[in-house]
Scaffold this motif. Structure first.
Motif, short mmCIF file in Angstrom:
data_model
loop_
_atom_site.label_atom_id
_atom_site.label_comp_id
_atom_site.label_asym_id
_atom_site.label_seq_id
_atom_site.Cartn_x
_atom_site.Cartn_y
_atom_site.Cartn_z
N LEU A 4 15.73 -7.54 -6.26
CA LEU A 4 14.34 -7.70 -6.66
C LEU A 4 13.45 -6.66 -6.02
N LEU A 5 12.19 -6.65 -6.45
CA LEU A 5 11.17 -5.76 -5.89
C LEU A 5 11.68 -4.33 -5.81
N GLU A 6 12.12 -3.83 -6.99
CA GLU A 6 12.63 -2.47 -7.10
C GLU A 6 13.77 -2.20 -6.12
N ASP A 7 14.68 -3.19 -6.01
CA ASP A 7 15.90 -3.10 -5.21
C ASP A 7 15.63 -3.06 -3.71
N THR A 8 14.46 -3.57 -3.29
CA THR A 8 14.18 -3.67 -1.85
C THR A 8 14.53 -5.05 -1.30
N LEU A 9 14.72 -6.03 -2.18
CA LEU A 9 15.02 -7.40 -1.76
C LEU A 9 16.29 -7.87 -2.44
N THR B 53 9.16 -2.33 4.18
CA THR B 53 8.61 -0.98 4.21
C THR B 53 9.66 -0.09 4.86
N HIS B 54 9.35 1.19 4.98
CA HIS B 54 10.29 2.06 5.69
C HIS B 54 10.43 1.64 7.14
N ALA B 55 9.45 0.89 7.67
CA ALA B 55 9.44 0.54 9.08
C ALA B 55 9.79 -0.92 9.35
N VAL B 56 9.92 -1.73 8.33
CA VAL B 56 10.14 -3.17 8.53
C VAL B 56 11.30 -3.63 7.66
N ARG B 57 12.30 -4.22 8.31
CA ARG B 57 13.42 -4.81 7.58
C ARG B 57 13.61 -6.24 8.05
N LEU B 58 13.71 -7.17 7.09
CA LEU B 58 13.82 -8.59 7.39
C LEU B 58 15.12 -9.15 6.82
N HIS B 59 15.66 -10.14 7.48
CA HIS B 59 16.79 -10.87 6.91
C HIS B 59 16.64 -12.34 7.27
N ALA B 60 17.16 -13.21 6.41
CA ALA B 60 17.07 -14.65 6.63
C ALA B 60 18.23 -15.33 5.92
N LEU C 120 0.81 -1.21 0.00
CA LEU C 120 0.00 0.00 0.00
C LEU C 120 0.84 1.26 0.00
N ALA C 121 2.14 1.10 0.25
CA ALA C 121 2.98 2.29 0.36
C ALA C 121 3.23 2.90 -1.00
N ASP C 122 3.30 4.23 -1.04
CA ASP C 122 3.56 4.92 -2.28
C ASP C 122 5.05 5.00 -2.57
N GLU C 123 5.89 4.92 -1.53
CA GLU C 123 7.32 5.11 -1.70
C GLU C 123 8.07 3.80 -1.51
N ILE C 124 9.09 3.58 -2.34
CA ILE C 124 9.92 2.39 -2.24
C ILE C 124 11.18 2.74 -1.46
N TYR C 125 11.49 1.93 -0.45
CA TYR C 125 12.68 2.16 0.38
C TYR C 125 13.72 1.10 0.03
N THR C 126 14.66 1.45 -0.82
CA THR C 126 15.63 0.50 -1.32
C THR C 126 16.70 0.21 -0.27
N LEU C 127 17.37 -0.93 -0.44
CA LEU C 127 18.48 -1.29 0.42
C LEU C 127 19.73 -0.53 0.00
N GLU C 128 20.59 -0.25 0.97
CA GLU C 128 21.84 0.42 0.65
C GLU C 128 22.79 -0.52 -0.09
N THR C 129 23.67 0.08 -0.90
CA THR C 129 24.66 -0.69 -1.61
C THR C 129 25.77 -1.12 -0.65
N THR C 130 26.16 -2.40 -0.71
CA THR C 130 27.19 -2.95 0.17
C THR C 130 28.41 -3.33 -0.64
N THR C 131 29.58 -2.91 -0.16
CA THR C 131 30.84 -3.20 -0.85
C THR C 131 31.63 -4.21 -0.05
N VAL C 132 32.21 -5.19 -0.77
CA VAL C 132 33.07 -6.20 -0.16
C VAL C 132 34.52 -5.77 -0.40
N ALA C 133 35.23 -5.45 0.67
CA ALA C 133 36.61 -4.99 0.54
C ALA C 133 37.60 -6.14 0.44
N ALA C 134 37.26 -7.30 1.04
CA ALA C 134 38.18 -8.44 1.07
C ALA C 134 38.10 -9.21 -0.25
N SER C 135 38.50 -8.59 -1.32
CA SER C 135 38.55 -9.23 -2.63
C SER C 135 39.71 -8.63 -3.39
#
Length: 713
Positions: free
Chosen positions: A520-525, A575-582, A54-69
């Motif tokens: 996925l999901l407009e860079d939210t997943l 959402t802006h209020a819910v972040r999940l990880h698995a 239902l949200a109008d705004e997409i809250y994307t995940l931040e870009t993560t960099t791997v330095a140990a490469s």
């Protein structure tokens, strides 16, 4: 795994079925709590989907960099099975040490046998303890450019920004000390503006943690960062004989300072110093498997480390970037314990009251000269980028062992390693990249001890990888790789061993891996999936031998060792209020040595499944909460006997309030108060049944509550 892109109940039902199907094919048991845990997580995900749709705004995940490469790469574009634990999770209340976070990542385990868990295993490969022998690590632990593999108790999360776990052999990056993988800890860097934080935690068992950091500019060319931490706790063991509750205590002081210097338009310098002073108690084992000890001479687990690191980055040549990294460290390690875990009042008449103590003086240095291509120096019609360099590693470890107050053994171990390495990354098409890397290493090791043993062999070793990366779209990357890792041989210091068993050979590992990464999901997943098969030749394993009625472990070579499995990970900003990880890790291992007691069985400290589920909630008006669940299957204590731990699932939760620059958080760990085994042995130690081998275990922390206050600026 395309199902992950569909926020539907049907998709949510299919994913657990996929996991259980894979477990059945690996002949893995279904623990009674796992279905309910996964079902709860799926329900939580479905509840969180509704507001996101239902949200109008997409809250994307931040870009993560791997330095140990070989070159810094985005996590979702790195060609390997990698886990990144970011600052948000590292700074959760009650978290101070690496041991508290790495086991949340797939197919990563650890063992204690000391005041902290400081021996790491990845995909079933890694050491579990250290006594008389010098340990050559299978899993490299690097902290801000310092090789901490031989002194991991100092690998804390002081001002940590990110922890990276790279699975599989990292021969191209780290050489002989990373046949199983690499754990890289990165601290926050200096900034050109003033910033910092101050945090205080108070918890049960007289636990108090105070940490702070501050950074900013000194001039327009120099910036700094300074961090300090003080951890103390009585521990959760009660010594009934001494009537003390602090014999398994934590007493740690940690300091770090970093400077960034823009020396010129073409030269950047980064300087860092790290100091650790650790004086922990060690009183963890009992004859009756409880948290109530009766030892009269509790042990200790100490480490004092000073390390200096310097890095330069030179951009003065348009054809390449040249990086130089130099680190030196010195550590004094002391580990001792009450051998019989009892006291004179308990022991039979005439029994000896014994202690065992190991003092090590560790010195190490590394030098890495690396060259990285620029756009103007790409090869083969500008299709191929390149990197390469020279590497030197030095380590010296002097040991003095005292048994019941008398020096009984001394040894000296010294190694010099020289390596050359290089990697090519070729764009075959706009979407297909071919990566080839190789590392050639010479290892010269001197070993001597007071029994007359002396040896100075030289080994020539090689490793590397070839990989294909296929960017099917802007949101999906597929890869396949073949990698070879290696580990040097070593020495068994136990003088009761016959000469032919005093030495053991180097081992090699082949890793075959396929993987997929999605945004996925407009860079939210963000999701990752990897399947792998590994084969070790001349695998170094623990064996047991009995001489004159006394059993002891030593290192030997098994003919072959195999492992295969899966790693799946996901992060979702629902959402802006819910972040999940698995995440989930599935692993099957097998040791092969005809005639050996372990032939055909699984490797030690290799649970057949691990999982982690977590959710963070912003309830508005400053209120927040979080829930984390992690669990793993049972696993063998050792390669040399069949005793195992029990499967478990841990539940941790937090609830807090944040306003402007400060926050306060109430938290609880192990809410169901499970008895978690972090180390186990099987041998005779009861003075009244001196020939009967029994299981003895060390428990992890019980249920614990605390409160953390933090101020940031």
């Amino acid at each position: 795994m395309q199902c992950l892109s569909l926020p539907s109940p049907a998709c949510s039902r299919r994913y657990p079925v996929f996991v259980f199907t894979f477990m059945r094919r690996l002949n893995m048991p279904h623990p009674p709590f796992l279905p309910s845990v996964i079902s709860s997580a799926v329900a939580l995900g479905l509840v969180s989907i509704a507001p996101s749709l239902l949200a109008d705004e997409i809250y994307t995940l931040e870009t993560t960099t791997v330095a140990a490469s070989s070159e810094q790469a985005l996590l979702q574009e790195s060609v390997a099975s990698v886990s990144v634990i970011e600052e948000e999770r590292l700074s959760q209340p009650g978290t101070t040490h690496l041991e508290e976070v790495v086991s949340q990542t797939p197919n990563v385990n650890l063992s204690a046998g000391a005041s902290r868990g400081k021996y790491y295993q990845i995909r079933g490969i890694g050491e579990r303890s250290q006594f008389t022998d010098t340990v050559n690590p299978s899993v490299a632990v690097v902290m801000d450019g310092i090789d901490m593999s031989a002194m991991t108790m100092g690998a804390t999360l002081l001002d940590a920004k990110q922890v990276e776990v790279l699975r599989g052999p990292q021969g191209s990056l780290q050489g002989a000390s990373a046949i199983g993988g690499l754990i890289n800890v990165r601290a926050n860097e200096p900034t050109d503006y003033v910033t910092g934080d101050l945090e205080l935690t108070v918890a049960q068992y007289n636990t108090q943690n105070l940490s702070g950091a501050i950074g900013g500019p000194i001039s327009d060319k120099v910036s700094y960062r300074f961090a300090a931490q003080r951890n103390s706790s009585d521990g959760f063991i009660k010594n009934d004989y001494l009537n003390r509750d602090d014999t398994n205590n934590i007493d740690e002081t940690l300091l770090r300072t970093k400077f960034h210097i823009a020396a010129s338009d073409n030269l950047d310098l980064d300087l860092s110093a790290f100091y650790a002073n650790i004086d922990n108690g060690y009183d963890a084992f009992t004859l009756d498997q409880t948290r109530h000890t009766i030892s009269d001479q509790p042990g200790h687990d100490r480490q004092e480390t000073l390390a200096l690191v310097g890095k330069s980055s030179w951009y003065g040549n348009r054809h390449f970037i040249q990086e130089t990294a130099l680190s030196i460290s010195k550590s004094n390690l002391e580990y001792g314990y009450d051998v019989d875990w009892t006291n004179p009042d308990f022991q039979p008449v005439g029994a000896k009251n014994r202690t065992d103590n190991y003092s090590r003086d560790e010195k190490s240095a590394t030098l890495d000269l690396r060259f990285i291509s620029s756009e103007e120096s790409r090869l083969f019609n500008d299709s191929t980028g390149w990197s390469g360099g020279l590497y030197y590693f030095y380590r010296n470890s002097d040991l003095i062992r005292d048994y019941t107050g008398e020096p009984v053994f001394t040894s000296e171990y010294e190694t010099d390693r020289y390596a050359g390495y290089g990697e090519l990354s070729t764009d075959l098409t706009d979407k297909l990249t071919w990566i080839n890397g190789v590392r050639l290493e010479q290892d010269t090791t001197l070993y001597s001890d007071n029994t007359g043993e002396y040896s100075k062999p030289t080994e020539y070793l090689w490793g590397g990888r070839t990989a294909l990366e296929y960017q099917t779209s802007d949101s999906q990357m597929l890869y396949g790789l073949i990698a070879r890792g290696y580990k040097v041989g070593g020495y068994n210091a136990n003088i009761k061993l016959p000469n032919e068993l005093r030495k053991y050979d180097s081992e090699t590992l082949w890793n075959f891996e396929l993987g997929a990464k999605h945004r996925l999901l407009e860079d939210t997943l963000h999701t990752q999936l990897a399947v792998f098969v590994q084969q070790r030749d001349d695998a170094q394993v623990n064996a047991t031998r009995t001489e004159q009625g006394v059993a002891f472990d030593y290192t030997d070579n098994a003919n072959k060792a195999y492992s295969y499995g899966l790693e799946a990970q996901a992060q979702w900003q629902a959402t802006h209020a819910v972040r999940l990880h698995a995440s989930v890790g599935l692993l099957k291992t097998e040791l092969k040595e005809p005639g050996a007691s372990f032939d055909g069985r699984g490797a030690a400290h290799s649970p057949e499944y691990q999982f982690a589920l977590g959710a963070s909630f912003d309830h508005g008006k400053g209120w927040f909460s979080g829930l984390d669940i992690e669990g793993k299957d049972r696993f063998y204590f050792s390669d040399s006997y069949d005793s195992t731990t029990q499967a478990y699932a841990l539940v941790n939760a937090r609830f807090g309030y944040q306003q402007d620059n400060w926050s306060v958080t109430l938290w609880g760990k192990n809410l169901t108060d499970q008895d978690i085994i972090v180390r186990g042995f099987n041998f005779p130690n009861n003075p009244y049944t001196p020939t009967v081998a029994e299981d003895y275990v060390q428990f992890g922390a019980p249920r614990m509550f605390g409160i953390t206050t933090k101020y940031s600026f």
